[in-house]
Design a protein around this motif. Structure first.
Motif, short mmCIF file in Angstrom:
data_model
loop_
_atom_site.label_atom_id
_atom_site.label_comp_id
_atom_site.label_asym_id
_atom_site.label_seq_id
_atom_site.Cartn_x
_atom_site.Cartn_y
_atom_site.Cartn_z
N LEU A 605 -1.38 -7.00 19.86
CA LEU A 605 -1.99 -5.89 19.12
C LEU A 605 -2.83 -6.48 18.00
O LEU A 605 -2.32 -7.22 17.16
CB LEU A 605 -0.91 -4.97 18.55
CG LEU A 605 -1.40 -3.80 17.69
CD1 LEU A 605 -2.30 -2.86 18.50
CD2 LEU A 605 -0.21 -3.03 17.12
N ILE A 606 -4.13 -6.16 17.99
CA ILE A 606 -5.06 -6.71 17.01
C ILE A 606 -5.53 -5.58 16.09
O ILE A 606 -6.02 -4.55 16.55
CB ILE A 606 -6.27 -7.36 17.69
CG1 ILE A 606 -5.81 -8.49 18.62
CG2 ILE A 606 -7.27 -7.87 16.66
CD1 ILE A 606 -6.93 -9.14 19.40
N GLY A 607 -5.41 -5.78 14.78
CA GLY A 607 -5.89 -4.81 13.81
C GLY A 607 -7.33 -5.10 13.44
O GLY A 607 -7.59 -5.83 12.47
N ALA A 608 -8.29 -4.55 14.17
CA ALA A 608 -9.71 -4.82 13.96
C ALA A 608 -10.35 -3.85 12.98
O ALA A 608 -11.55 -3.95 12.71
CB ALA A 608 -10.45 -4.77 15.30
N ASP A 609 -9.59 -2.94 12.42
CA ASP A 609 -10.12 -2.04 11.38
C ASP A 609 -9.92 -2.73 10.04
O ASP A 609 -9.02 -2.44 9.28
CB ASP A 609 -9.39 -0.70 11.42
CG ASP A 609 -10.03 0.31 10.47
OD1 ASP A 609 -11.05 -0.02 9.82
OD2 ASP A 609 -9.51 1.44 10.37
N ILE A 610 -10.82 -3.67 9.76
CA ILE A 610 -10.63 -4.53 8.59
C ILE A 610 -11.09 -3.86 7.29
O ILE A 610 -10.85 -4.38 6.21
CB ILE A 610 -11.39 -5.86 8.79
CG1 ILE A 610 -12.88 -5.61 9.03
CG2 ILE A 610 -10.79 -6.64 9.96
CD1 ILE A 610 -13.69 -6.91 9.17
N ARG A 611 -11.73 -2.68 7.37
CA ARG A 611 -12.12 -1.96 6.16
C ARG A 611 -10.95 -1.17 5.57
O ARG A 611 -10.85 -1.02 4.37
CB ARG A 611 -13.27 -0.98 6.48
CG ARG A 611 -14.57 -1.66 6.88
CD ARG A 611 -15.59 -0.61 7.27
NE ARG A 611 -16.85 -1.19 7.71
CZ ARG A 611 -17.92 -1.38 6.93
NH1 ARG A 611 -17.85 -1.04 5.67
NH2 ARG A 611 -19.02 -1.91 7.41
N ASN A 612 -10.09 -0.67 6.45
CA ASN A 612 -8.99 0.17 6.00
C ASN A 612 -7.75 -0.15 6.83
O ASN A 612 -7.34 0.64 7.69
CB ASN A 612 -9.37 1.64 6.14
CG ASN A 612 -8.33 2.56 5.54
OD1 ASN A 612 -7.53 2.17 4.69
ND2 ASN A 612 -8.33 3.81 6.00
N PRO A 613 -7.10 -1.30 6.59
CA PRO A 613 -5.97 -1.72 7.41
C PRO A 613 -4.81 -0.73 7.28
O PRO A 613 -4.49 -0.26 6.20
CB PRO A 613 -5.59 -3.09 6.82
CG PRO A 613 -6.81 -3.52 6.07
CD PRO A 613 -7.45 -2.30 5.57
N LYS A 614 -4.15 -0.44 8.42
CA LYS A 614 -3.05 0.52 8.46
C LYS A 614 -1.75 -0.05 9.00
O LYS A 614 -0.70 0.56 8.81
CB LYS A 614 -3.46 1.73 9.33
CG LYS A 614 -4.56 2.59 8.74
CD LYS A 614 -4.10 3.30 7.47
CE LYS A 614 -5.18 4.24 6.96
NZ LYS A 614 -4.76 4.93 5.72
N PHE A 615 -1.81 -1.19 9.71
CA PHE A 615 -0.58 -1.73 10.32
C PHE A 615 0.49 -2.02 9.28
O PHE A 615 1.68 -1.80 9.50
CB PHE A 615 -0.89 -3.02 11.10
CG PHE A 615 -1.53 -2.77 12.43
CD1 PHE A 615 -1.46 -1.50 13.01
CD2 PHE A 615 -2.21 -3.77 13.10
CE1 PHE A 615 -2.05 -1.27 14.23
CE2 PHE A 615 -2.79 -3.52 14.33
CZ PHE A 615 -2.73 -2.28 14.90
N GLU A 616 0.05 -2.57 8.14
CA GLU A 616 1.02 -2.93 7.12
C GLU A 616 1.79 -1.69 6.63
O GLU A 616 3.00 -1.75 6.38
CB GLU A 616 0.32 -3.60 5.94
CG GLU A 616 -0.23 -4.99 6.26
CD GLU A 616 -1.58 -4.94 6.96
OE1 GLU A 616 -1.98 -3.82 7.37
OE2 GLU A 616 -2.23 -5.97 7.13
N GLU A 617 1.09 -0.57 6.48
CA GLU A 617 1.76 0.65 6.02
C GLU A 617 2.72 1.20 7.07
O GLU A 617 3.82 1.65 6.75
CB GLU A 617 0.71 1.72 5.68
CG GLU A 617 -0.21 1.34 4.54
CD GLU A 617 -1.23 2.42 4.26
OE1 GLU A 617 -1.06 3.53 4.81
OE2 GLU A 617 -2.19 2.19 3.50
N VAL A 618 2.30 1.12 8.34
CA VAL A 618 3.12 1.69 9.40
C VAL A 618 4.36 0.85 9.62
O VAL A 618 5.49 1.34 9.72
CB VAL A 618 2.31 1.83 10.70
CG1 VAL A 618 3.20 2.33 11.83
CG2 VAL A 618 1.14 2.78 10.48
N LEU A 619 4.18 -0.47 9.71
CA LEU A 619 5.31 -1.34 10.04
C LEU A 619 6.16 -1.70 8.83
O LEU A 619 7.37 -1.92 8.94
CB LEU A 619 4.79 -2.63 10.68
CG LEU A 619 4.12 -2.47 12.04
CD1 LEU A 619 3.54 -3.81 12.50
CD2 LEU A 619 5.12 -1.97 13.07
#
Length: 783
Positions: A605-619
């Motif tokens: 899983l690659i987080g390519a939305d580098i303007r507004n990262p969301k993975f950190e908040e979800v996980l």
């Protein structure tokens, strides 16, 4: 019904079936309102009566006037009688007789009750009836004790105390109020309202309310009906109306008969004088001349002239009657009833006299409630003037004709007399006196007979109608109609939520579920939909998860695998994007990666939305990733790899254990100042190529398409592009944006997923669940 038609019907009914409770609540509310309408609406009762219009030609008294032709041409017509019965003048008389312009009501919390038969007070007005009948007034009162009452002109105004029997000054004059109660305790707590209304307005109101009709065509029976809250009042009004109608008809006939009798009496007086003169002449002639017998020698000549003399006498009689009638018409200044034709040969005079009398009676009736300046009275005056001129012309013509006839007969009589003159003068003179005596006596006896007949006719004049059924009322109210009211309120109770839902759906411009989305995207595949997750609900799926969310993701995984296998080559690189932020692309990316990883596949899983990262908040794993991962440096992310050529791909891959599922993740990293240029770096293309070769699935969470151009620069690298729309958020018009990009060749392999769908709007397996996650199917979702 075909399956397609059945599915279309399901979709049309689904918004209404899922909101069934609003229909139930609305229906109960309106039925309750209908109950209160019935409960607090004043009931109305219907009174009915039947009368039969009597044929005047069959009336015994009126048959005596046939020879005089007084009532010729007056054949009854039921349609005309209906208008006469319900005429304004008749209703005014009924209102005045029953005092319907005065109403006493007992005031209630919601509705008032009229006290018709037994009011608690008696009202005696000092002012003349002519003033009261045109006035309007209302006041309120209640009993203070057995000798006093309190009075106010307006509801809520301060009451003033007055004693019963004293004069109460009002706008329509003084009123004396006296009590009419036997039980003071029964009325002392009640408040009453007294209303005086103009008689004309009350009569007009009842004119609209009373209904008249015939049961069948050509019937002489008229049915009268009236609906009123007071049963006895409606009954009295109908009975009084019938009585007034009959009395007016009798008075009209009596007026004509009386006028005829007056004319006959005047003629009898004149003829009586002439008869006395003729008798005296015969007596003087015989006494003076000593005549006792007439010679038979003159019989032949006398008999020849007898017939001619009778014709002459008859012509002279008609000439006298016509002349008298002409003098009466010429001398009449005001419009009064004229005597009917007394046997004149001209039928025009009889018909004209009848029309003239009818209009004079109508004029007199209207003048009781109006004046001579009324347009209707003026119109009647013009018609009467015309009829009078017509009668004058006809009488002039008749007098002239009769005069010519008398002159002719007189000439013939002169010829006959010339033969008689050869007889003794005494006999001739005596014969002349005798003939005049007989003629005058016969006319005198004829008029005496007609006078007696007219008196008998007046005494035996019958009513114009026969009462078949006196007014009666039903104890069952005719209004309000309970069934109709309940039906109407029930329909309104169903139409209100239906109209609200229909209007809401008609005006809605948001995507609701995949079924609605299918009508917007044509042949572009929709691989699934995700249910709405509550705040307390689990947002990440696990291997053993059997919830609706997990089953929905498994359906998406199955559909996606089918599409991937249908394409040639290695197509395991999947981009996930949306139109705007907040539509759930990161949520879908993470859960779809976990669902694929649960099948023991290697998933990155690659987080390519580098303007507004969301993975950190979800996980919420950045700080504890080393405790749950099997490799990689958690300090680095995608932006670090793209900007630092010293870093290797393995340096930015974090191996995580999430809910018993192993998943490799490339976090977005630090937010760079130049995100678009950074993603256009060749190292990004290298990263995607190498990871696609090393993993079974590579899922890339990209930036929103409609906000930035970052995703468009990378879209050429994949053949699988999942576009996420959110139920109730994504507008229908924005769906055309990714479709247009696909048509322009800027993105490939476009697919749609609907996120955050309400449970009631879920379709296919997502709305049923399975196993531990299964829900009981509601009764209203029987399809």
């Amino acid at each position: 019904m075909t399956s397609i038609g059945k599915n279309a019907l399901k979709e049309e009914l689904r918004p209404y079936l899922k909101n069934w409770y609003w229909f139930v609540l609305s229906l109960l509310l309106f039925i309750t309102l209908g109950f209160f309408v019935i409960r607090y609406t004043t009931p109305k009762y219907k009174a009915q009566a039947k009368v039969q219009i009597v044929d005047e030609q069959g009336s015994g008294g009126l048959d005596l006037f046939k020879e005089l032709d007084i009532f010729s041409g007056s054949k009854n017509k039921v349609e005309d009688e209906i208008e006469i019965i319900a005429s304004r003048s008749n209703l005014i008389a009924v209102v005045e007789k029953l005092k319907l312009n005065t109403v006493i009501q007992s005031l209630g919390n919601i509705r008032n009750t009229e006290l018709y038969k037994d009011p608690p007070i008696n009202l005696n007005l000092v002012a003349p009836d002519s003033i009261v009948s045109k006035s309007q007034l209302e006041f309120f009162f209640h009993f203070k004790n057995k000798t006093k009452f309190e009075y106010a002109l307006e509801e809520g105004q301060a009451f003033k105390t007055h004693a019963f029997g004293e004069k109460l000054a009002t706008a329509i004059g003084d009123i004396v109020v006296t009590p009419n109660i036997s039980d003071f305790d029964a009325v002392k707590k009640n408040e009453y309202k007294v209303s005086f209304k103009p008689v004309n307005l009350v009569a007009e109101n009842y004119k609209k309310k009373i209904k008249l009709g015939v049961p069948r065509e050509y019937s002489n029976i008229i049915t009268l009906s009236l609906e009123d809250p007071v049963r006895e009042k409606a009954q009295d009004i109908l009975n009084e109306l019938i009585l007034t109608y009959n009395n007016n008809a009798i008075k009209d006939k009596q007026e004509i008969a009386d006028k005829t009798s007056e004319f006959i009496n005047a003629r009898i007086t004149d003829i009586s004088t002439n008869l006395s003169d003729v008798d005296q002449s015969a007596e003087d002639f015989k006494t003076g001349r000593g005549v006792t017998d007439i010679s038979s020698e003159a019989n032949i000549n006398l008999n020849v002239g007898a017939s001619n003399r009778q014709e002459l006498a008859s012509a002279q009689t008609q000439l006298n009657i016509a002349s008298s009638m002409k003098s009466l018409v010429d001398q009449q200044n005001n419009f009064e009833v004229l005597p009917a034709n007394l046997g004149l040969s001209d039928a025009t005079i009889a018909n004209t006299t009848q029309q003239y009398n009818q209009l004079v009676q109508e004029r007199q009736r209207l003048l009781k409630s109006s004046n001579e300046k009324n347009p209707v009275i003026v119109n009647l005056d013009q018609q009467l003037q015309g009829l009078k001129r017509t009668m004058q012309a006809s009488l002039n013509s008749t007098v002239n004709n009769l005069g010519m006839q008398v002159n002719t007969l007189s000439g013939q009589q002169a010829i006959i007399n010339s033969k008689i003159y050869s007889a003794p003068k005494n006999e001739r003179a005596l014969r002349d006196i005798t003939r005049r005596q007989q003629t005058t006596e016969s006319l005198y006896l004829y008029l005496l007979q007609k006078r007696e007949e007219s008196q008998i006719a007046v005494a035996s004049t019958a009513p114009k109608s026969k009462v078949v059924e006196s007014a009666y009322y039903s104890n069952i109210p005719v209004a309000p109609k309970k069934k109709i009211i309940f039906l109407a309120f029930g329909i309104m109770g169903l139409l209100l939520p239906f109209g609200f839902i229909y209007t809401k759906n008609l005006l809605s411009n948001k995507v609701e579920n995949m079924n609605k989305l299918e009508g917007l995207v044509n042949n572009i595949p929709i691989i699934g939909e995700l249910p709405r997750i509550t705040k307390s609900g689990e947002k990440l799926v696990s291997k053993s998860d059997r919830s609706v969310l997990a089953e929905s993701l498994r359906i998406i995984r199955a559909n996606l695998d089918y599409i991937l296998k249908s394409k040639k080559g290695n197509n395991n690189l999947i981009f996930i994007s949306s139109g705007i932020s907040g539509e759930g692309k990161t949520f879908l990316s993470l859960n779809l990666a976990l669902t694929m990883a649960n099948t023991n596949k290697r998933v990155l899983l690659i987080g390519a939305d580098i303007r507004n990262p969301k993975f950190e908040e979800v996980l919420e794993l950045r700080s504890t990733a080393s405790l749950k991962s099997g490799g990689g440096n958690k300090a680095y992310g995608l932006t670090d790899f793209l900007s630092d050529e010293q870093l290797d791909i393995r340096d930015v891959i974090s191996s995580l254990l999430i809910k018993d599922s192993k998943l490799d993740v490339v976090f977005s990293g630090k937010v760079p100042p130049n995100p678009t240029e950074l993603l256009m770096n060749s190292r990004m293309e290298r990263l995607l190529e190498e990871t696609a070769y090393a993993y079974d699935y590579v899922i890339v969470d990209t930036a929103p398409l409609m906000l930035v151009s970052d995703t468009l620069h990378l879209a050429r690298l994949t053949e699988n592009f999942i576009y996420v729309v959110r139920s109730g958020i994504t507008e229908k018009d924005t769906i055309q944006f990714p479709i247009k990009l696909k048509e322009e060749g800027k993105i490939n392999g476009l697919m749609f997923v609907v996120n955050d769908v309400k449970e009631a709007n879920l379709g296919y397996a997502g709305k049923y669940g399975y196993g531990y996650g299964a829900n009981t199917k509601p009764w209203y979702k029987f399809w």
